[in-house]
Design a protein around this motif. Structure first.
Motif, mmCIF file in Angstrom:
data_model
loop_
_atom_site.group_PDB
_atom_site.id
_atom_site.type_symbol
_atom_site.label_atom_id
_atom_site.label_comp_id
_atom_site.label_asym_id
_atom_site.label_seq_id
_atom_site.Cartn_x
_atom_site.Cartn_y
_atom_site.Cartn_z
ATOM 1 N N TRP A 92 0.814 -1.204 0.078
ATOM 2 C CA TRP A 92 -0.070 -0.116 0.002
ATOM 3 C C TRP A 92 0.973 1.150 -0.107
ATOM 4 O O TRP A 92 1.989 1.335 0.364
ATOM 5 C CB TRP A 92 -0.915 0.037 1.322
ATOM 6 C CG TRP A 92 -1.938 -1.075 1.381
ATOM 7 C CD1 TRP A 92 -1.555 -2.393 1.667
ATOM 8 C CD2 TRP A 92 -3.318 -0.991 1.081
ATOM 9 N NE1 TRP A 92 -2.855 -3.174 1.417
ATOM 10 C CE2 TRP A 92 -3.867 -2.367 0.927
ATOM 11 C CE3 TRP A 92 -4.238 -0.098 0.575
ATOM 12 C CZ2 TRP A 92 -5.154 -2.740 0.818
ATOM 13 C CZ3 TRP A 92 -5.583 -0.246 0.041
ATOM 14 C CH2 TRP A 92 -5.982 -1.627 0.519
ATOM 15 N N ILE A 94 0.946 5.784 0.677
ATOM 16 C CA ILE A 94 0.014 7.130 0.917
ATOM 17 C C ILE A 94 0.557 8.351 0.131
ATOM 18 O O ILE A 94 1.696 8.087 -0.543
ATOM 19 C CB ILE A 94 0.113 7.312 2.356
ATOM 20 C CG1 ILE A 94 1.607 7.547 3.024
ATOM 21 C CG2 ILE A 94 -0.727 6.357 3.306
ATOM 22 C CD1 ILE A 94 1.374 7.996 4.556
ATOM 23 N N TYR A 95 0.179 9.262 0.228
ATOM 24 C CA TYR A 95 0.854 10.331 -0.632
ATOM 25 C C TYR A 95 1.450 11.512 0.002
ATOM 26 O O TYR A 95 1.244 12.049 0.886
ATOM 27 C CB TYR A 95 -0.833 10.892 -1.439
ATOM 28 C CG TYR A 95 -1.237 9.978 -2.160
ATOM 29 C CD1 TYR A 95 -0.980 9.480 -3.465
ATOM 30 C CD2 TYR A 95 -2.266 9.105 -1.602
ATOM 31 C CE1 TYR A 95 -1.305 8.790 -4.113
ATOM 32 C CE2 TYR A 95 -2.927 7.963 -2.385
ATOM 33 C CZ TYR A 95 -2.428 7.657 -3.793
ATOM 34 O OH TYR A 95 -2.941 6.790 -4.442
ATOM 35 N N SER A 102 -3.709 11.105 -8.697
ATOM 36 C CA SER A 102 -5.137 10.838 -8.106
ATOM 37 C C SER A 102 -4.510 10.643 -6.694
ATOM 38 O O SER A 102 -3.293 10.734 -6.387
ATOM 39 C CB SER A 102 -5.527 9.561 -8.647
ATOM 40 O OG SER A 102 -5.058 8.278 -8.034
ATOM 41 N N GLY A 103 -5.422 10.275 -5.732
ATOM 42 C CA GLY A 103 -4.950 10.354 -4.324
ATOM 43 C C GLY A 103 -5.295 11.513 -3.641
ATOM 44 O O GLY A 103 -5.773 12.716 -4.103
ATOM 45 N N THR A 136 1.595 8.683 -9.478
ATOM 46 C CA THR A 136 1.230 9.436 -8.229
ATOM 47 C C THR A 136 2.529 9.585 -7.387
ATOM 48 O O THR A 136 3.741 8.652 -7.666
ATOM 49 C CB THR A 136 0.242 8.644 -7.464
ATOM 50 O OG1 THR A 136 0.593 7.314 -6.868
ATOM 51 C CG2 THR A 136 -1.132 8.548 -7.893
ATOM 52 N N LEU A 192 -5.355 8.926 2.598
ATOM 53 C CA LEU A 192 -6.007 7.819 1.815
ATOM 54 C C LEU A 192 -4.993 6.813 1.605
ATOM 55 O O LEU A 192 -3.562 7.327 1.309
ATOM 56 C CB LEU A 192 -6.338 8.632 0.545
ATOM 57 C CG LEU A 192 -7.158 7.751 -0.723
ATOM 58 C CD1 LEU A 192 -8.322 7.606 -0.223
ATOM 59 C CD2 LEU A 192 -7.001 8.550 -2.154
ATOM 60 N N CYS A 194 -3.737 3.555 -0.846
ATOM 61 C CA CYS A 194 -4.101 2.608 -2.055
ATOM 62 C C CYS A 194 -3.178 1.888 -2.340
ATOM 63 O O CYS A 194 -2.051 1.684 -2.024
ATOM 64 C CB CYS A 194 -4.074 3.894 -3.134
ATOM 65 S SG CYS A 194 -5.286 5.281 -2.903
ATOM 66 N N LYS A 195 -3.846 0.803 -2.897
ATOM 67 C CA LYS A 195 -2.922 -0.206 -3.579
ATOM 68 C C LYS A 195 -3.487 -0.364 -4.869
ATOM 69 O O LYS A 195 -3.614 0.442 -5.691
ATOM 70 C CB LYS A 195 -3.261 -1.817 -2.839
ATOM 71 C CG LYS A 195 -2.267 -2.720 -3.182
ATOM 72 C CD LYS A 195 -2.301 -4.057 -2.132
ATOM 73 C CE LYS A 195 -3.402 -4.797 -2.146
ATOM 74 N NZ LYS A 195 -3.565 -5.791 -1.259
ATOM 75 N N CYS A 198 -8.368 2.301 -3.261
ATOM 76 C CA CYS A 198 -8.182 3.357 -2.206
ATOM 77 C C CYS A 198 -9.113 3.317 -1.130
ATOM 78 O O CYS A 198 -10.198 3.280 -1.240
ATOM 79 C CB CYS A 198 -8.121 4.724 -2.918
ATOM 80 S SG CYS A 198 -6.801 4.666 -4.193
ATOM 81 N N CYS B 67 -15.477 3.414 -5.091
ATOM 82 C CA CYS B 67 -14.361 4.411 -4.873
ATOM 83 C C CYS B 67 -15.000 5.655 -3.710
ATOM 84 O O CYS B 67 -15.759 6.206 -4.116
ATOM 85 C CB CYS B 67 -13.906 5.058 -6.189
ATOM 86 S SG CYS B 67 -13.216 6.573 -5.977
ATOM 87 N N CYS B 202 -10.186 8.075 -7.601
ATOM 88 C CA CYS B 202 -9.509 6.805 -7.780
ATOM 89 C C CYS B 202 -9.091 6.633 -9.200
ATOM 90 O O CYS B 202 -9.956 7.076 -10.056
ATOM 91 C CB CYS B 202 -10.352 5.598 -7.222
ATOM 92 S SG CYS B 202 -11.289 5.923 -5.527
#
Lengths: 344, 206
Positions: A92, A94-95, A102-103, A136, A192, A194-195, A198, B67, B202
Motif C-alpha cells: 500500500w 500514501i501520498y 490521483s490520491g 502518483t 488515503l 491505496c493499492k 483506495c 471508490c 480513484c
C-alpha cells in the motif's frame, strides 16, 4: 513551504500576553538563553501516546520531540520537531503534498492547544508510483512526517505544586497549562491509502503533556527516526539556480550551478516533482540533457493547465546528490516561468 | 560504411518511436474539438452511440461505486441531484463503468441495475465499458472524471467534478462545481470559463 520560512512565521514577539501572571511576564522580552532550557524541559515532559487501530492499513503514532533533537531546533529555541510516524502495510502507499494524478495528501487537524502551536507538515522526499497508466507521488513502507511545534513561551508557567506560588520557572517542574492540569496535544489525521483500490482512513492521536515525569517518555529510536526523517526533507538549495520556459507543450527547465559545491548527478534519474496538481503530465518521461555545466529538463505540460503559472516550485530529485559533500538527492527549487515569446 | 548507415536507420527508428510514445502520452480528447464517438451497451442491454445524441448536451461521468471519491458524491445525494436537475433540462447523462471484470467497481448488467436503483441514481443510462475502450479514448483517469459534450458533439469541459479534491462528505457543500457551472453557462448561451480542471478521484480500474 520551507523550514526557514516557517521559522519566520513563528517569530517570537507576537504572542498574546494579556493572560499571564506577573511572576512570569516580569521577565520581559526575549531571553533566548533562558527559554532554551525552558522549551527543552517542556519537551522532556512530553510522552507519546500510542493509539493503534487494528483495522487500518496505516498505523500512526506521534514521536515526541525530545532534548536529544536540540540540533534539529536549528536557530529557533522555542520550536521542536514532532514526528508523525506512519507505518504502511506492504503493497500500500500514501501520498505526498502533491499526490499526482490521483490520491490525497495526509491531513492533520489539530485541536487548539494553549501553548503548543503546530506548524505546517514538512514532507520527506516522495517516491513515484506508476500504476494503471497514471503516476502518483507518495510513500510506502514507513514515513515520518515532521511538524515543527512552537512553544508559546509566555504560557509556560511554574508548576505551583513543586516550586511554590511565586517560584521561578524550573526546568524540571514545568507544565504548559496555567491551571495546574495537564493539557494533551491531540489531532485528527486523515489519509488515503491505496493499492489497487483506495481507502480513506483516519486516526485520532494524542501527545501526552504531563505535569510530572522526567525523561521517561522518549526513546533513542524516536530521536534517530526524527533525525533520519529531517535528512529526507529536501531543502532549498543555494548551490543551484534555474528558470523554466514554456514552449511547445513543455516546461524547459534550465539549471545552472550557483556555487562550486553544485554537483551534477546522473541524469538518468532526474525528475521534477511539482508542488501541485495540474501543472505537468506526471506520467510522461522527463528528458534531462547536459551542456557543459548547464542542465535542461523537458517536462511535458499538463493538458489541464489553463494559465501560465508565474513560477514552478517543487522538488528536483535524482539518484545522486546535487551538492558536493552532502547527501542531497532531492532539493527544493522555485523556478520563474516565462513563455518563449516573453524571452524573445 | 554500411554499418554506419544501418546505425543511422536504427537511430532514426528510435527517434520515431520515442516521438510517437510521447505523442501517445498526450493523446485523448481536446476542448473545442469533436469528442470521441463510442457505442456502448447499457445495463439493460440497450446500445447507445454518442453521435446519435447530437442535438443534445451530453454529460459523461466515469463511475466506480466502491471508490471513496464517488461515494462522497452519491452518499450525499449530490450526483443524483445533478443527474435529475440536468435531465429535466433535456441533458443526456451517461455514467460509464470502465472497470475490468474482477477489478473494483466492475458490475454485471444486473448488478449495475440494482446498484443504480439502490443508490437512487438518475442517469439516462449506466454504460458498461469492461474492455475500457471508451475510457481510454477519453483518457478517463479517475472516478469521477467528468466530460461535457455540446449538441454539435464538441467537448466543452473535462476534468474534476468540483474544486474539493477530497473524499470527505462534508466537502460537497460549498464546493465550486465545475460541471454545473459550465453547463449552466452553456445552456444560457454563454462561453465556459473553466473548460478543464485537473480531475481527482480513484484511478480507473482498467
Amino acid at each position: 513551504m520551507h523550514k526557514l520560512q516557517f521559522f519566520k512565521m513563528i517569530a517570537p514577539g507576537t504572542d498574546n500576553r494579556t493572560l499571564h501572571p506577573p511572576t512570569v511576564t516580569s521577565g520581559g522580552e526575549t531571553r533566548p538563553g533562558f527559554w532554551l532550557p525552558v522549551a527543552l524541559a517542556a519537551l522532556m515532559l512530553l510522552t507519546a501516546s500510542m493509539l493503534r487501530t487494528g483495522e487500518n492499513r496505516v498505523d500512526v503514532v506521534f514521536i515526541p520531540g525530545v532534548p536529544g533533537t536540540a540540533e534539529a531546533l536549528k536557530d529557533n529555541d522555542s520550536v521542536f520537531w514532532l514526528g508523525v510516524d506512519m507505518q504502511i502495510k506492504e503493497g500500500w502507499h500514501i501520498y505526498w503534498r502533491n499526490p499526482g494524478d490521483s490520491g490525497l495528501p495526509t491531513s492533520i487537524r489539530w485541536d487548539p492547544h494553549p501553548s503548543l502551536k503546530p506548524g505546517e507538515i514538512q514532507w520527506p522526499r516522495p517516491a513515484r508510483f506508476d500504476e494503471n497508466g497514471i503516476t502518483t507521488y507518495g510513500y510506502s513502507g514507513r514515513v515520518t512526517l515532521l511538524v515543527p511545534v512552537s512553544v508559546t513561551r509566555d504560557e509556560l508557567l511554574p508548576d505551583s505544586g513543586t516550586s511554590g506560588s511565586h517560584g521561578e520557572a524550573q526546568p524540571n517542574g514545568l507544565h504548559v497549562d496555567g491551571d495546574g492540569t495537564e493539557t494533551n496535544l491531540s489531532a485528527d489525521l486523515n489519509w488515503l491509502v491505496c493499492k489497487d483500490i483506495c481507502l480513506p482512513e483516519s486516526a485520532r492521536i494524542t501527545l501526552d503533556v504531563t505535569a510530572s515525569g522526567h525523561f521517561t517518555g522518549f526513546s533513542e529510536n524516536g530521536v534517530r527516526q526524527i533525525k533520519h526523517s529531517l535528512d529526507m526533507v529536501p531543502e532549498q538549495s543555494a548551490e543551484w539556480q534555474g528558470y523554466a520556459v514554456l514552449d511547445d507543450g513543455h516546461f524547459h527547465i534550465t539549471l545552472t550551478p550557483a556555487s562550486d559545491h553544485a554537483a551534477i548527478p546522473d541524469l538518468q534519474h532526474v525528475y521534477f516533482y511539482p508542488d501541485r496538481q495540474g501543472l505537468i503530465e506526471h506520467t510522461a518521461p522527463q528528458k534531462a540533457v547536459r551542456d557543459g555545466n548547464k542542465l535542461t529538463i523537458a517536462v511535458p505540460v499538463s493538458r489541464y493547465l489553463r494559465t501560465v503559472p508565474e513560477e514552478l516550485s517543487g522538488v528536483l530529485s535524482a539518484g545522486e546528490s546535487w551538492i558536493h559533500g552532502k547527501d542531497a538527492p532531492a532539493i527544493e527549487m522555485v523556478l520563474p516561468v516565462s513563455t518563449l515569446s516573453e524571452r524573445e | 560504411m554500411k554499418n554506419r548507415i544501418a546505425t543511422y536507420f536504427v537511430l532514426l527508428f528510435c527517434v520515431f518511436f520515442a516521438g510517437s510514445a510521447l505523442a501517445e502520452d498526450r493523446k485523448g480528447p481536446e476542448i473545442g474539438k469533436k469528442a470521441p464517438d463510442f457505442t456502448l451497451v447499457d445495463a439493460s442491454g440497450k446500445k447507445h452511440t454518442l453521435s446519435e445524441y447530437e442535438g443534445k448536451y451530453v454529460i459523461l461521468e466515469w463511475l466506480n461505486h466502491d471508490c471513496p471519491f464517488v461515494v462522497k458524491h452519491y452518499a450525499t445525494g449530490n450526483m443524483q441531484m445533478l443527474q435529475e436537475k440536468y435531465r429535466d433540462m433535456g441533458v443526456k447523462w451517461f455514467s460509464i463503468i470502465s472497470s475490468a471484470p474482477g477489478k473494483q467497481g466492475y458490475l454485471e448488467p444486473d448488478e449495475a441495475k440494482k446498484v443504480t436503483r439502490d443508490k437512487k441514481a438518475k442517469p439516462t443510462a449506466v454504460l458498461l465499458d469492461p474492455d475500457g475502450k471508451a475510457g481510454r479514448a477519453y483518457d478517463a483517469r479517475v472516478t469521477p472524471h467528468m466530460y461535457i459534450i455540446d449538441p454539435d458533439g464538441m467537448l466543452r469541459y473535462m476534468g474534476a467534478i468540483d474544486d474539493r479534491p477530497t473524499a470527505n462528505h462534508a466537502d460537497v457543500e460549498g464546493a465550486r462545481n465545475f460541471v454545473s457551472e459550465a453547463l449552466d453557462l452553456l445552456l444560457a448561451g454563454q462561453s465556459v470559463e473553466v473548460t478543464s480542471h485537473q480531475p481527482y478521484g480513484c484511478t480507473v480500474k482498467y
